[in-house]
Design a protein around this motif. Sequence first.
Motif, PDB file in Angstrom:
ATOM      1  N   LEU A   1      -8.228   9.763 -48.501  1.00  0.00           N
ATOM      2  CA  LEU A   1      -7.412  10.967 -48.422  1.00  0.00           C
ATOM      3  C   LEU A   1      -6.469  11.129 -49.609  1.00  0.00           C
ATOM      4  CD1 LEU A   1      -6.463  10.761 -44.642  1.00  0.00           C
ATOM      5  CD2 LEU A   1      -7.918  12.497 -45.704  1.00  0.00           C
ATOM      6  N   GLU A   2      -6.354  10.112 -50.438  1.00  0.00           N
ATOM      7  CA  GLU A   2      -5.349  10.149 -51.495  1.00  0.00           C
ATOM      8  C   GLU A   2      -5.980   9.908 -52.861  1.00  0.00           C
ATOM      9  OE1 GLU A   2      -2.592   7.139 -50.356  1.00  0.00           O
ATOM     10  OE2 GLU A   2      -1.890   8.228 -48.578  1.00  0.00           O
ATOM     11  N   PHE A   3      -5.393  10.519 -53.888  1.00  0.00           N
ATOM     12  CA  PHE A   3      -5.834  10.246 -55.249  1.00  0.00           C
ATOM     13  C   PHE A   3      -5.458   8.813 -55.624  1.00  0.00           C
ATOM     14  CE2 PHE A   3      -5.467  14.916 -55.510  1.00  0.00           C
ATOM     15  CZ  PHE A   3      -6.729  15.207 -56.017  1.00  0.00           C
ATOM     16  N   GLU A   4      -6.352   8.143 -56.322  1.00  0.00           N
ATOM     17  CA  GLU A   4      -6.100   6.761 -56.709  1.00  0.00           C
ATOM     18  C   GLU A   4      -4.857   6.668 -57.588  1.00  0.00           C
ATOM     19  OE1 GLU A   4      -8.484   2.985 -58.758  1.00  0.00           O
ATOM     20  OE2 GLU A   4      -9.497   4.918 -58.432  1.00  0.00           O
ATOM     21  N   GLY A   5      -3.954   5.791 -57.204  1.00  0.00           N
ATOM     22  CA  GLY A   5      -2.728   5.595 -57.971  1.00  0.00           C
ATOM     23  C   GLY A   5      -1.643   6.613 -57.704  1.00  0.00           C
ATOM     24  N   ALA A   6      -1.892   7.569 -56.792  1.00  0.00           N
ATOM     25  CA  ALA A   6      -0.895   8.602 -56.514  1.00  0.00           C
ATOM     26  C   ALA A   6       0.327   7.993 -55.826  1.00  0.00           C
ATOM     27  CB  ALA A   6      -1.497   9.688 -55.636  1.00  0.00           C
ATOM     28  N   GLN A   7       1.496   8.505 -56.157  1.00  0.00           N
ATOM     29  CA  GLN A   7       2.737   8.070 -55.532  1.00  0.00           C
ATOM     30  C   GLN A   7       3.146   9.068 -54.455  1.00  0.00           C
ATOM     31  OE1 GLN A   7       4.433   5.136 -56.398  1.00  0.00           O
ATOM     32  NE2 GLN A   7       2.523   4.802 -57.532  1.00  0.00           N
ATOM     33  N   HIS A   8       3.594   8.541 -53.322  1.00  0.00           N
ATOM     34  CA  HIS A   8       4.025   9.421 -52.244  1.00  0.00           C
ATOM     35  C   HIS A   8       5.353  10.084 -52.595  1.00  0.00           C
ATOM     36  CE1 HIS A   8       0.922   8.332 -49.400  1.00  0.00           C
ATOM     37  NE2 HIS A   8       1.133   7.053 -49.655  1.00  0.00           N
ATOM     38  N   GLN A   9       5.404  11.390 -52.462  1.00  0.00           N
ATOM     39  CA  GLN A   9       6.669  12.088 -52.627  1.00  0.00           C
ATOM     40  C   GLN A   9       7.568  11.764 -51.444  1.00  0.00           C
ATOM     41  OE1 GLN A   9       6.365  16.367 -52.601  1.00  0.00           O
ATOM     42  NE2 GLN A   9       8.367  16.671 -53.567  1.00  0.00           N
ATOM     43  N   ASP A  10       8.845  11.558 -51.701  1.00  0.00           N
ATOM     44  CA  ASP A  10       9.769  11.304 -50.617  1.00  0.00           C
ATOM     45  C   ASP A  10       9.731  12.465 -49.634  1.00  0.00           C
ATOM     46  OD1 ASP A  10      12.169   9.662 -49.557  1.00  0.00           O
ATOM     47  OD2 ASP A  10      12.923  11.723 -49.655  1.00  0.00           O
ATOM     48  N   PHE A  11       9.726  12.126 -48.338  1.00  0.00           N
ATOM     49  CA  PHE A  11       9.565  13.157 -47.311  1.00  0.00           C
ATOM     50  C   PHE A  11      10.657  14.213 -47.374  1.00  0.00           C
ATOM     51  CE2 PHE A  11      10.131  14.562 -42.804  1.00  0.00           C
ATOM     52  CZ  PHE A  11       8.914  15.219 -42.667  1.00  0.00           C
ATOM     53  N   ALA A  12      11.892  13.794 -47.576  1.00  0.00           N
ATOM     54  CA  ALA A  12      12.989  14.760 -47.647  1.00  0.00           C
ATOM     55  C   ALA A  12      12.783  15.732 -48.809  1.00  0.00           C
ATOM     56  CB  ALA A  12      14.321  14.030 -47.806  1.00  0.00           C
ATOM     57  N   ASP A  13      12.331  15.222 -49.950  1.00  0.00           N
ATOM     58  CA  ASP A  13      12.079  16.092 -51.103  1.00  0.00           C
ATOM     59  C   ASP A  13      10.915  17.035 -50.827  1.00  0.00           C
ATOM     60  OD1 ASP A  13      14.108  14.810 -52.487  1.00  0.00           O
ATOM     61  OD2 ASP A  13      12.754  13.425 -53.508  1.00  0.00           O
ATOM     62  N   ALA A  14       9.883  16.531 -50.153  1.00  0.00           N
ATOM     63  CA  ALA A  14       8.729  17.373 -49.844  1.00  0.00           C
ATOM     64  C   ALA A  14       9.116  18.511 -48.902  1.00  0.00           C
ATOM     65  CB  ALA A  14       7.616  16.531 -49.238  1.00  0.00           C
ATOM     66  N   VAL A  15       9.935  18.212 -47.904  1.00  0.00           N
ATOM     67  CA  VAL A  15      10.394  19.262 -46.988  1.00  0.00           C
ATOM     68  C   VAL A  15      11.235  20.289 -47.738  1.00  0.00           C
ATOM     69  CG1 VAL A  15      11.853  19.735 -44.976  1.00  0.00           C
ATOM     70  CG2 VAL A  15      10.274  17.795 -44.942  1.00  0.00           C
ATOM     71  N   ASP A  16      12.110  19.818 -48.628  1.00  0.00           N
ATOM     72  CA  ASP A  16      12.889  20.750 -49.451  1.00  0.00           C
ATOM     73  C   ASP A  16      11.974  21.662 -50.261  1.00  0.00           C
ATOM     74  OD1 ASP A  16      15.310  19.792 -48.547  1.00  0.00           O
ATOM     75  OD2 ASP A  16      15.664  18.497 -50.286  1.00  0.00           O
ATOM     76  N   ASP A  17      10.905  21.097 -50.806  1.00  0.00           N
ATOM     77  CA  ASP A  17       9.971  21.899 -51.605  1.00  0.00           C
ATOM     78  C   ASP A  17       9.281  22.957 -50.755  1.00  0.00           C
ATOM     79  OD1 ASP A  17      10.658  20.439 -53.816  1.00  0.00           O
ATOM     80  OD2 ASP A  17       8.790  19.295 -53.932  1.00  0.00           O
ATOM     81  N   VAL A  18       8.880  22.574 -49.531  1.00  0.00           N
ATOM     82  CA  VAL A  18       8.254  23.547 -48.635  1.00  0.00           C
ATOM     83  C   VAL A  18       9.207  24.703 -48.357  1.00  0.00           C
ATOM     84  CG1 VAL A  18       7.473  23.913 -46.252  1.00  0.00           C
ATOM     85  CG2 VAL A  18       6.650  21.936 -47.543  1.00  0.00           C
ATOM     86  N   ILE A  19      10.440  24.384 -48.042  1.00  0.00           N
ATOM     87  CA  ILE A  19      11.436  25.423 -47.736  1.00  0.00           C
ATOM     88  C   ILE A  19      11.708  26.297 -48.955  1.00  0.00           C
ATOM     89  CG2 ILE A  19      13.850  25.786 -47.116  1.00  0.00           C
ATOM     90  CD1 ILE A  19      13.609  23.236 -45.369  1.00  0.00           C
ATOM     91  N   ASP A  20      11.826  25.669 -50.124  1.00  0.00           N
ATOM     92  CA  ASP A  20      12.099  26.437 -51.344  1.00  0.00           C
ATOM     93  C   ASP A  20      10.924  27.330 -51.731  1.00  0.00           C
ATOM     94  OD1 ASP A  20      14.613  25.362 -51.516  1.00  0.00           O
ATOM     95  OD2 ASP A  20      14.102  23.866 -53.047  1.00  0.00           O
ATOM     96  N   LEU A  21       9.711  26.843 -51.548  1.00  0.00           N
ATOM     97  CA  LEU A  21       8.533  27.662 -51.848  1.00  0.00           C
ATOM     98  C   LEU A  21       8.471  28.873 -50.926  1.00  0.00           C
ATOM     99  CD1 LEU A  21       6.002  24.779 -52.437  1.00  0.00           C
ATOM    100  CD2 LEU A  21       6.385  26.648 -54.068  1.00  0.00           C
ATOM    101  N   LEU A  22       8.759  28.677 -49.649  1.00  0.00           N
ATOM    102  CA  LEU A  22       8.769  29.789 -48.715  1.00  0.00           C
ATOM    103  C   LEU A  22       9.863  30.797 -49.053  1.00  0.00           C
ATOM    104  CD1 LEU A  22       8.195  27.817 -45.385  1.00  0.00           C
ATOM    105  CD2 LEU A  22       6.650  29.544 -46.342  1.00  0.00           C
ATOM    106  N   ALA A  23      10.989  30.296 -49.566  1.00  0.00           N
ATOM    107  CA  ALA A  23      12.132  31.154 -49.885  1.00  0.00           C
ATOM    108  C   ALA A  23      12.042  31.793 -51.265  1.00  0.00           C
ATOM    109  CB  ALA A  23      13.423  30.344 -49.783  1.00  0.00           C
ATOM    110  N   GLY A  24      11.062  31.365 -52.077  1.00  0.00           N
ATOM    111  CA  GLY A  24      10.938  31.921 -53.417  1.00  0.00           C
ATOM    112  C   GLY A  24      11.964  31.399 -54.399  1.00  0.00           C
TER     113      GLY A  24
END
Length: 385
Positions: A164-187
């Motif tokens: 399910l993951e790209f080789e060597g990929a680093q997990h984005q911190d969950f709090a940062d990922a949630v912030d990104d989702v909210i910011d993308l929705l908000a433009g």
Amino acid sequence: MTSRIPLSVLDLAPVTQGSSATEAIRRAVDLARAAEGWGYRRYWLAEHHFVAVASSSTPTLIALVAAATEHIRVGSAAVQLGHHRPASVVEAFGTVDALFPGRLDLGLGRSGQRRAEALSAVASGRRVTEPRPEQWVDGLLIPEPFPMEQLLGSPRLATMTRALEFEGAQHQDFADAVDDVIDLLAGRYEIDDLDVRAVPGEDADIEVWIFGSSKGQSAAVAGANGLPFVANYHVSPSTVLEAVEAYRSAFRPSSAPGASGGKPSLTQPYVVVSADVVVADDDATAAHLASTYGHWVYDIRSGHGASEYQDPATAQPLTEQQRRIVDDRVRTQFVGSPATVAERLETLARVTGADELVITSVTHDFEDRKRSHQLLAQEWGLRQG
């Protein structure tokens, strides 16, 4: 009848013994239509991969369910951000929202990051699961926790994660990922001072939810962002109370009415608690229908993942050793007549202070599963239509 809190449905789209993924998907749509008519508030679909569960492409199945229903809210329980970038999640849900605006719940979970942290803890000799004795809290069983260390070493689980993951990929911190989702929705999402717009997705009328099973980061992120929180009693019954308490302690009111960004306006915490149920006309029938639930949980906890749900008429009994591994989940499944299960659900709601309950019900025969949901809806007093 006394007014009760809302009920919603969590569907795992299970593949049962002798059926197929195609049938499971068709049954998910069928059950969603029925659940809408019976008065359930939401219809959520779980994300699982490489097992006998047909909801792996959650946004796609959400779109199919939304198209087949009229007003019930439809959502994810939950999109695992360890396997998806926030941009792809927002674009996918924004696409569905374009045709079904105001009906989507975007549930988010930690998944990959949580597993990586647990593996790191094991490697350094630290505990992942803190042992504690079983207790009863005002009629609700809080069992001894299952030691997750046993599952983390599964070679199959590691292989599925790699797929399910790209080789060597680093997990984005969950709090940062949630912030990104909210910011993308908000433009208002930016990278290196450059605007990045989700098309579709920006300004979509989507509610963001956080799912969690402990007092850790998920509860804290939900509370800090003023988002609704789902505590998973059906997956981790030993930690449900601490998860809810941590969320409430961290809660800060979210944006004012009319604000954009996919955030519901919450001035106080909103808690949904999950439960696994099997309802039938009487306790004995329900117990028979639920008798292979332990087999299903055992396959998951032994590292093989969810297998095809077995027929209780032909399944061999679990051994004593197998029963010990699934004891906490079997004893916290709510099984019985409509009155029996409703009484236990009322206890769960009272002890956790839930504002809403989401129930999942799995049986080998699909008609039994539909009837389980129908009987509970009638007993609970949901408004039909």
